[in-house]
Design a protein around this motif. Structure first.
Motif, PDB file in Angstrom:
ATOM      1  N   ALA A 101      10.211 -32.591  -2.736  1.00  0.00           N
ATOM      2  CA  ALA A 101       9.873 -33.355  -1.538  1.00  0.00           C
ATOM      3  C   ALA A 101      10.921 -33.181  -0.447  1.00  0.00           C
ATOM      4  CB  ALA A 101       9.727 -34.833  -1.886  1.00  0.00           C
ATOM      5  N   GLN A 102      12.131 -32.763  -0.829  1.00  0.00           N
ATOM      6  CA  GLN A 102      13.210 -32.561   0.137  1.00  0.00           C
ATOM      7  C   GLN A 102      13.311 -31.113   0.610  1.00  0.00           C
ATOM      8  OE1 GLN A 102      16.987 -34.590  -1.084  1.00  0.00           O
ATOM      9  NE2 GLN A 102      15.838 -35.040  -2.951  1.00  0.00           N
ATOM     10  N   LEU A 103      12.650 -30.207  -0.101  1.00  0.00           N
ATOM     11  CA  LEU A 103      12.754 -28.779   0.197  1.00  0.00           C
ATOM     12  C   LEU A 103      11.498 -28.263   0.890  1.00  0.00           C
ATOM     13  CD1 LEU A 103      14.257 -27.519  -3.176  1.00  0.00           C
ATOM     14  CD2 LEU A 103      15.433 -27.579  -0.969  1.00  0.00           C
ATOM     15  N   PRO A 104      11.620 -27.204   1.682  1.00  0.00           N
ATOM     16  CA  PRO A 104      10.443 -26.590   2.301  1.00  0.00           C
ATOM     17  C   PRO A 104       9.717 -25.691   1.306  1.00  0.00           C
ATOM     18  CG  PRO A 104      12.400 -25.407   2.969  1.00  0.00           C
ATOM     19  CD  PRO A 104      12.877 -26.566   2.132  1.00  0.00           C
ATOM     20  N   CYS A 105       9.260 -26.301   0.227  1.00  0.00           N
ATOM     21  CA  CYS A 105       8.607 -25.556  -0.851  1.00  0.00           C
ATOM     22  C   CYS A 105       7.495 -26.417  -1.413  1.00  0.00           C
ATOM     23  CB  CYS A 105       9.603 -25.186  -1.941  1.00  0.00           C
ATOM     24  SG  CYS A 105       8.868 -24.293  -3.326  1.00  0.00           S
ATOM     25  N   ALA A 106       6.248 -26.016  -1.204  1.00  0.00           N
ATOM     26  CA  ALA A 106       5.107 -26.841  -1.598  1.00  0.00           C
ATOM     27  C   ALA A 106       4.448 -26.393  -2.884  1.00  0.00           C
ATOM     28  CB  ALA A 106       4.070 -26.868  -0.472  1.00  0.00           C
ATOM     29  N   LEU A 107       5.014 -25.372  -3.565  1.00  0.00           N
ATOM     30  CA  LEU A 107       4.430 -24.866  -4.804  1.00  0.00           C
ATOM     31  C   LEU A 107       5.453 -24.940  -5.936  1.00  0.00           C
ATOM     32  CD1 LEU A 107       2.634 -21.647  -3.466  1.00  0.00           C
ATOM     33  CD2 LEU A 107       1.575 -23.858  -3.982  1.00  0.00           C
ATOM     34  N   TYR A 108       5.038 -25.524  -7.045  1.00  0.00           N
ATOM     35  CA  TYR A 108       5.927 -25.713  -8.204  1.00  0.00           C
ATOM     36  C   TYR A 108       5.203 -25.234  -9.452  1.00  0.00           C
ATOM     37  CZ  TYR A 108       8.607 -28.308 -11.761  1.00  0.00           C
ATOM     38  OH  TYR A 108       9.362 -28.683 -12.865  1.00  0.00           O
ATOM     39  N   ASN A 109       5.746 -24.208 -10.105  1.00  0.00           N
ATOM     40  CA  ASN A 109       5.100 -23.564 -11.246  1.00  0.00           C
ATOM     41  C   ASN A 109       5.798 -23.930 -12.554  1.00  0.00           C
ATOM     42  OD1 ASN A 109       3.373 -21.397 -12.484  1.00  0.00           O
ATOM     43  ND2 ASN A 109       5.391 -20.502 -12.876  1.00  0.00           N
ATOM     44  N   PHE A 110       4.999 -24.152 -13.610  1.00  0.00           N
ATOM     45  CA  PHE A 110       5.614 -24.370 -14.923  1.00  0.00           C
ATOM     46  C   PHE A 110       4.737 -23.807 -16.036  1.00  0.00           C
ATOM     47  CE2 PHE A 110       2.760 -27.982 -14.925  1.00  0.00           C
ATOM     48  CZ  PHE A 110       2.550 -28.333 -16.249  1.00  0.00           C
ATOM     49  N   HIS A 111       5.397 -23.454 -17.149  1.00  0.00           N
ATOM     50  CA  HIS A 111       4.689 -23.019 -18.344  1.00  0.00           C
ATOM     51  C   HIS A 111       4.106 -24.257 -19.014  1.00  0.00           C
ATOM     52  CE1 HIS A 111       7.287 -19.116 -18.862  1.00  0.00           C
ATOM     53  NE2 HIS A 111       6.720 -19.207 -17.670  1.00  0.00           N
ATOM     54  N   PRO A 112       2.807 -24.277 -19.317  1.00  0.00           N
ATOM     55  CA  PRO A 112       2.208 -25.480 -19.907  1.00  0.00           C
ATOM     56  C   PRO A 112       2.927 -25.971 -21.160  1.00  0.00           C
ATOM     57  CG  PRO A 112       0.505 -23.972 -19.206  1.00  0.00           C
ATOM     58  CD  PRO A 112       1.795 -23.243 -19.036  1.00  0.00           C
ATOM     59  N   GLY A 113       3.505 -25.041 -21.928  1.00  0.00           N
ATOM     60  CA  GLY A 113       4.275 -25.454 -23.096  1.00  0.00           C
ATOM     61  C   GLY A 113       3.682 -24.977 -24.405  1.00  0.00           C
ATOM     62  N   SER A 114       4.334 -25.339 -25.493  1.00  0.00           N
ATOM     63  CA  SER A 114       3.898 -24.968 -26.843  1.00  0.00           C
ATOM     64  C   SER A 114       3.621 -26.234 -27.636  1.00  0.00           C
ATOM     65  CB  SER A 114       4.974 -24.137 -27.546  1.00  0.00           C
ATOM     66  OG  SER A 114       5.189 -22.920 -26.850  1.00  0.00           O
ATOM     67  N   HIS A 115       2.507 -26.234 -28.353  1.00  0.00           N
ATOM     68  CA  HIS A 115       2.124 -27.465 -29.069  1.00  0.00           C
ATOM     69  C   HIS A 115       2.912 -27.659 -30.366  1.00  0.00           C
ATOM     70  CE1 HIS A 115      -0.244 -25.243 -32.073  1.00  0.00           C
ATOM     71  NE2 HIS A 115      -0.883 -24.613 -31.085  1.00  0.00           N
ATOM     72  N   THR A 116       3.739 -26.691 -30.724  1.00  0.00           N
ATOM     73  CA  THR A 116       4.665 -26.771 -31.873  1.00  0.00           C
ATOM     74  C   THR A 116       4.002 -27.233 -33.164  1.00  0.00           C
ATOM     75  OG1 THR A 116       5.432 -29.009 -31.219  1.00  0.00           O
ATOM     76  CG2 THR A 116       6.680 -27.109 -30.381  1.00  0.00           C
ATOM     77  N   GLY A 117       2.756 -26.798 -33.369  1.00  0.00           N
ATOM     78  CA  GLY A 117       2.106 -27.037 -34.648  1.00  0.00           C
ATOM     79  C   GLY A 117       1.125 -28.182 -34.692  1.00  0.00           C
ATOM     80  N   GLN A 118       1.057 -28.988 -33.647  1.00  0.00           N
ATOM     81  CA  GLN A 118       0.137 -30.123 -33.698  1.00  0.00           C
ATOM     82  C   GLN A 118      -1.272 -29.769 -33.222  1.00  0.00           C
ATOM     83  OE1 GLN A 118       1.016 -33.345 -30.973  1.00  0.00           O
ATOM     84  NE2 GLN A 118       2.019 -31.974 -29.512  1.00  0.00           N
ATOM     85  N   GLY A 119      -1.460 -28.523 -32.758  1.00  0.00           N
ATOM     86  CA  GLY A 119      -2.763 -28.075 -32.296  1.00  0.00           C
ATOM     87  C   GLY A 119      -2.876 -28.120 -30.787  1.00  0.00           C
ATOM     88  N   ALA A 120      -3.685 -27.202 -30.235  1.00  0.00           N
ATOM     89  CA  ALA A 120      -3.805 -27.090 -28.785  1.00  0.00           C
ATOM     90  C   ALA A 120      -4.377 -28.353 -28.154  1.00  0.00           C
ATOM     91  CB  ALA A 120      -4.670 -25.884 -28.430  1.00  0.00           C
ATOM     92  N   ALA A 121      -5.369 -28.968 -28.785  1.00  0.00           N
ATOM     93  CA  ALA A 121      -5.994 -30.165 -28.213  1.00  0.00           C
ATOM     94  C   ALA A 121      -4.982 -31.287 -28.059  1.00  0.00           C
ATOM     95  CB  ALA A 121      -7.171 -30.608 -29.076  1.00  0.00           C
ATOM     96  N   ALA A 122      -4.157 -31.488 -29.103  1.00  0.00           N
ATOM     97  CA  ALA A 122      -3.135 -32.540 -29.044  1.00  0.00           C
ATOM     98  C   ALA A 122      -2.080 -32.197 -27.995  1.00  0.00           C
ATOM     99  CB  ALA A 122      -2.486 -32.718 -30.414  1.00  0.00           C
ATOM    100  N   GLY A 123      -1.702 -30.918 -27.929  1.00  0.00           N
ATOM    101  CA  GLY A 123      -0.727 -30.498 -26.932  1.00  0.00           C
ATOM    102  C   GLY A 123      -1.235 -30.714 -25.516  1.00  0.00           C
ATOM    103  N   ILE A 124      -2.496 -30.416 -25.286  1.00  0.00           N
ATOM    104  CA  ILE A 124      -3.094 -30.636 -23.970  1.00  0.00           C
ATOM    105  C   ILE A 124      -3.100 -32.118 -23.628  1.00  0.00           C
ATOM    106  CG2 ILE A 124      -5.301 -30.558 -22.719  1.00  0.00           C
ATOM    107  CD1 ILE A 124      -5.755 -27.792 -24.039  1.00  0.00           C
ATOM    108  N   ASP A 125      -3.372 -32.954 -24.614  1.00  0.00           N
ATOM    109  CA  ASP A 125      -3.308 -34.411 -24.392  1.00  0.00           C
ATOM    110  C   ASP A 125      -1.931 -34.826 -23.896  1.00  0.00           C
ATOM    111  OD1 ASP A 125      -5.928 -34.770 -25.211  1.00  0.00           O
ATOM    112  OD2 ASP A 125      -5.407 -35.437 -27.243  1.00  0.00           O
TER     113      ASP A 125
END
Length: 284
Positions: A101-125
Motif C-alpha cells: 500500500a506504500q509502494l507504487p506496485c499494485a501486483l503481488y505474486n505468491f506460490h499457493p503452497g504445498s499441502h504437506t500431505g493433508q491433501g489438495a482440498a484441505a490445503g486449498i481450504d
C-alpha cells in the motif's frame, strides 16, 4: 502507465534499495521488473524509507517503468498442515499487503503452497481462509496466484486448482494469476505445440481477465516432468520459437513479462530482453 512496446523486465534484488533495483533494470533495457518483498528464504523485511519511496516514484515515471511485480518469499506456505507455518504465512501476507500500500506496485505474486500431505482440498481450504481473513475491498493490491509445476504436494499445478481458490475469495476483484511458462509446461500444459489451446482452456476455467502477469522461463526438464528447473530462454525444452509466439500472442497483449532465467551475471538479461523486443516489433 502506457507502453507501446513489449513490457518486459528481470527479477531484481532490493537488498540495496529500490532505487538501485530500478537502476539495474534500466541498465538492461527493461520497462518493468519483479522484486522479492523480503528475504526469499526467510522472514526479514527491509524497512521502508518514505523519502526513498518518494524519489522512487518520480524515477519510475521518468523512466516509464512499470507495472512492477512483487514476489512473496518462498517460505510463505498458506496450505501447510502445520499451524505455526500457516500463522507465519498469514502474518507475512498481511505485512506484505501493508507494505504494498506504500509502494507504487499494485501486483503481488505468491506460490499457493504445498499441502504437506493433508491433501489438495484441505490445503486449498487453508489458503482460502487466510486470503479471506487478510484481504479487504479497500486494498490497492491485486494478489496473484502463480501457476506451479506440481512437484511434491504443490497446489496450483492445474488451472482448476487456481480457480477453486479464486472462486471462494470474498474480494474476487483483487485476485488474479501469474502464468509461469516453465511451471505450466512441466505441469503438462503444452504451450509449445498448442498455445492457443492452453490459453483457451485457461479462459474457460479461470478467465483470461484474471491473467495479470507472465513469468518467462525455459525448462531444464522435459514436458510434463512436474519439476521446477528454470533455464535461459531457448536453451531448454520449451525453445526460443515458443517464447516468440508467447510475447506476440494477442491474448497476452499488454501484460507485463518477467524473466526469472538463471544468469551468471545480471547483464545476461539484456540479450533476452533485446531479442524478445525485436521479435515483438517485427510482428507489429
Amino acid at each position: 502507465m502506457a507502453h507501446t512496446d513489449l513490457i518486459i523486465g528481470p527479477h531484481t534484488s532490493i537488498a540495496k534499495g529500490y532505487l538501485a533495483a530500478l537502476k539495474d533494470a534500466c541498465a538492461v533495457g527493461a520497462s518493468t521488473f519483479q522484486f522479492f518483498t523480503r528475504n526469499p528464504r526467510g522472514g526479514a523485511a527491509r524497512a521502508l524509507d518514505p523519502d526513498e519511496i518518494a524519489v522512487f516514484k518520480k524515477e519510475l515515471d521518468a523512466h516509464r517503468i512499470g507495472p512492477l511485480l512483487a514476489h512473496a518469499p518462498y517460505t510463505m506456505n498458506m496450505a501447510s498442515k502445520t499451524e505455526t507455518t500457516r500463522e507465519f504465512a498469514a502474518a507475512t501476507f498481511a505485512d506484505d499487503l501493508a507494505r504494498m500500500a506504500q509502494l507504487p506496485c499494485a501486483l503481488y505474486n505468491f506460490h499457493p503452497g504445498s499441502h504437506t500431505g493433508q491433501g489438495a482440498a484441505a490445503g486449498i481450504d487453508e489458503i482460502v481462509d487466510i486470503l479471506n481473513a487478510e484481504m479487504t475491498p479497500f486494498q490497492t493490491t491485486t494478489v496473484l496466484l502463480e501457476t506451479m509445476s506440481g512437484k511434491g504436494t504443490e497446489i496450483g499445478r492445474s488451472f482448476e486448482e487456481l480457480a477453486a481458490i479464486i472462486d471462494r475469495v470474498k474480494v474476487p476483484d483483487r485476485m488474479g494469476v501469474c502464468l509461469d511458462t516453465c511451471h505450466v509446461y512441466s505441469a503438462g500444459y503444452d504451450i509449445v505445440n498448442d498455445l492457443d489451446g492452453v490459453l483457451a482452456h485457461f479462459d474457460d476455467v479461470v478467465g483470461l481477465d484474471r491473467l495479470k502477469a507472465v513469468h518467462l522461463n525455459d525448462s531444464k526438464t522435459p514436458f510434463g516432468s512436474h519439476k521446477d528447473r528454470h533455464e535461459k530462454l531457448g536453451a531448454g525444452s520449451i525453445g526460443w520459437d515458443a517464447f516468440a509466439r508467447l510475447v506476440r500472442h494477442p491474448a497476452l497483449k499488454g501484460l507485463p513479462f518477467f524473466l526469472e532465467t538463471p544468469q551468471s551475471h545480471y547483464s545476461g538479461y539484456r540479450s533476452e530482453i533485446m531479442r524478445l523486443r525485436q521479435v515483438f516489433a517485427e510482428a507489429e
